[in-house]
Design a protein around this motif. Structure first.
Motif, PDB file in Angstrom:
ATOM      1  N   MET A   1     -52.630 -39.983 -27.675  1.00  9.90           N
ATOM      2  CA  MET A   1     -52.235 -40.582 -26.395  1.00  9.90           C
ATOM      3  C   MET A   1     -52.536 -42.077 -26.411  1.00  9.90           C
ATOM      4  N   PRO A   2     -51.542 -42.936 -26.073  1.00  9.37           N
ATOM      5  CA  PRO A   2     -51.802 -44.377 -25.990  1.00  9.37           C
ATOM      6  C   PRO A   2     -52.912 -44.660 -24.985  1.00  9.37           C
ATOM      7  N   PHE A   3     -53.735 -45.677 -25.311  1.00 13.84           N
ATOM      8  CA  PHE A   3     -54.918 -45.954 -24.502  1.00 13.84           C
ATOM      9  C   PHE A   3     -54.575 -46.302 -23.060  1.00 13.84           C
ATOM     10  N   GLU A   6     -54.231 -43.268 -21.137  1.00 10.88           N
ATOM     11  CA  GLU A   6     -55.530 -42.650 -20.956  1.00 10.88           C
ATOM     12  C   GLU A   6     -56.300 -43.310 -19.816  1.00 10.88           C
ATOM     13  N   ILE A   7     -56.200 -44.638 -19.719  1.00  9.28           N
ATOM     14  CA  ILE A   7     -56.853 -45.355 -18.625  1.00  9.28           C
ATOM     15  C   ILE A   7     -56.300 -44.894 -17.278  1.00  9.28           C
ATOM     16  N   ILE A   8     -54.985 -44.739 -17.200  1.00  6.04           N
ATOM     17  CA  ILE A   8     -54.357 -44.275 -15.959  1.00  6.04           C
ATOM     18  C   ILE A   8     -54.837 -42.867 -15.618  1.00  6.04           C
ATOM     19  N   TRP A 172     -62.794 -33.876 -21.967  1.00  7.51           N
ATOM     20  CA  TRP A 172     -61.731 -34.645 -22.612  1.00  7.51           C
ATOM     21  C   TRP A 172     -62.029 -36.136 -22.552  1.00  7.51           C
ATOM     22  N   VAL A 173     -62.439 -36.643 -21.409  1.00  6.15           N
ATOM     23  CA  VAL A 173     -62.698 -38.069 -21.237  1.00  6.15           C
ATOM     24  C   VAL A 173     -63.858 -38.515 -22.132  1.00  6.15           C
ATOM     25  N   LEU A 174     -64.973 -37.792 -22.096  1.00  3.94           N
ATOM     26  CA  LEU A 174     -66.120 -38.172 -22.922  1.00  3.94           C
ATOM     27  C   LEU A 174     -65.809 -37.989 -24.399  1.00  3.94           C
TER      28      LEU A 174
END
Length: 247
Positions: A1-3, A6-8, A172-174
């Motif tokens: 996944m493009p970063f 991921e931020i969104i 997933w985030v961590l």
């Protein structure tokens, strides 16, 4: 996944992530640091002084005694070929910045090598990758200046996406952040001969980790300590003399 995506996704999930984090803080099983010595001398052969530094995993949380923790397995294996003098400087919950602030508590002695385990608490506390790398640089430089350490064996950041304790989407985030930290640490070590990357090779699941689902269990500590000791002895046999700059 493009970063950027991921931020969104993280921004959208923020209320859930905060709720899951607070729930885990309130309900997670708190395991103590194990009993046992945090310094000593053992073995026979060429002298080797070792500093073990880091967070709760370096401290051995997840087992009952230091003999079964990282320090125990590391020093027992090194003692098969060396006269090992060792010191453990580790604390539950500490970040890289926190270790930097605690260096005055170390004994005023020189060490040949350091074994480091840091990163998980930096991630859970929200430290940015840029700041973490700056703190890592500062820590290595301070240990070299104060304690003469030329070579560091740096444990990779474990894949937090495998930690049984963590629910999704927090897992997933961590996990994504841990992967970025680990890749950056590996690249840092590859760029300098004084820094030696130690990969996390054990399977991390409910059968191998501690009862809290967050810390290593006995088998992981055994693999980690013995494997790191083997890397150290192999490198010491082949390394060439000469001073190098820690980065």
């Amino acid at each position: 996944m493009p970063f950027v995506f991921e931020i969104i996704a993280r921004a959208v999930l923020l209320p859930v992530l905060v709720a899951q984090g607070l729930f885990l803080q309130a309900r997670t099983l708190r395991l103590p640091e194990p009993d046992g010595p945090r310094s000593g001398t053992m073995g026979q052969g060429p002298a080797l002084s070792v500093l073990i530094i880091g967070d709760s995993s370096a401290a051995g949380v997840g087992v009952d005694h230091q003999d079964a923790a990282l320090a125990g397995h590391l020093t027992q294996t090194l003692a098969q070929t060396h006269l090992v003098t060792w010191h453990l400087h580790a604390k539950t919950g500490v970040t890289t910045s926190g270790v930097l602030q605690s260096l005055d508590d170390l004994p005023d002695i020189q060490f040949d090598v350091a074994v480091q385990a840091l990163g998980v608490n930096d991630i859970t506390s929200g430290t940015s990758l840029r700041r973490w790398l700056q703190d890592q640089h500062s820590l290595a430089q301070a240990l070299r200046d104060r304690h003469g350490i030329e070579h560091f064996w740096i444990t990779g950041v474990p894949p937090m996406s495998d930690f049984p304790l963590l629910p999704n989407p927090l897992r997933w985030v961590l996990g994504r952040q841990a992967m970025r930290f680990d890749l950056a640490q590996r690249a840092r070590c590859n760029a300098n001969a004084t820094l030696h990357y130690v990969p996390v090779q054990s399977v991390l699941d409910a059968t191998t980790m501690a009862s809290d689902g967050f810390h290593p269990g006995p088998a992981i500590y055994a693999d980690w300590g013995q494997g790191t000791a083997d890397l150290i002895t192999s490198t010491l046999r082949t390394r060439k003399p000469g001073n190098q700059t820690v980065v």
